[in-house]
Design a protein around this motif. Sequence first.
Motif, PDB file in Angstrom:
ATOM      1  N   ARG A  81       0.834  -1.208   0.000  1.00 58.19           N
ATOM      2  CA  ARG A  81       0.000   0.000   0.000  1.00 58.19           C
ATOM      3  C   ARG A  81       0.867   1.255   0.000  1.00 58.19           C
ATOM      4  O   ARG A  81       0.541   2.256  -0.644  1.00 58.19           O
ATOM      5  N   GLU A  90      -3.270   4.309  -5.458  1.00 59.80           N
ATOM      6  CA  GLU A  90      -3.881   3.796  -4.236  1.00 59.80           C
ATOM      7  C   GLU A  90      -5.077   2.899  -4.512  1.00 59.80           C
ATOM      8  O   GLU A  90      -5.371   1.987  -3.753  1.00 59.80           O
ATOM      9  N   VAL A  93      -4.890  -1.165  -4.864  1.00 54.32           N
ATOM     10  CA  VAL A  93      -4.826  -2.050  -3.704  1.00 54.32           C
ATOM     11  C   VAL A  93      -6.097  -1.848  -2.893  1.00 54.32           C
ATOM     12  O   VAL A  93      -6.414  -0.717  -2.499  1.00 54.32           O
ATOM     13  N   ARG A  95      -8.716  -1.430   0.089  1.00 49.02           N
ATOM     14  CA  ARG A  95      -8.496  -0.748   1.364  1.00 49.02           C
ATOM     15  C   ARG A  95      -8.432  -1.714   2.541  1.00 49.02           C
ATOM     16  O   ARG A  95      -7.782  -1.429   3.536  1.00 49.02           O
TER      17      ARG A  95
END
Length: 144
Positions: A81, A90, A93, A95
């Motif tokens: 991350r 971002e 990937v 969360r």
Amino acid sequence: MKIDIFLDLMRMVDRNRDGSFSTQAARREVLAQVAHDLKDMGYRTLPATGLKPKHVRALVARWQESGVAVSTMKNRMSYVRWWAEKVGKENCVPRTNAELGIGKRRFVTNVSKAITLSSGDLRKISDDRIESSRVSWRPQLLRE
């Protein structure tokens, strides 16, 4: 110019000195392993900026197949991350780790590791320091 994911990631780690020295060293080690894993899976010409969701899923699948512990996978994903954040991807990937099929950590085994010795076993200890700690902490053993 030949693109090498390992060199790209190591340059990125060198340029971005976030965190303590131990965090930086751990990040370097994990991202080096990630680069080697990606190369082994056939992603040989992947630049660091070319991270995609399929790469993340492939990494997690490889780790699960090889029997990597859940806590290790979660730690590795934190560095992946970080990588995604530094290259502006971002959204590649997920969360949460649950979206990738990574389970929950187990912190405690609920099994005691304590060893109980009888007074006869305690008398067999010949070290003076341990004997003095036994006397000062458990005076009732002397009376037995």
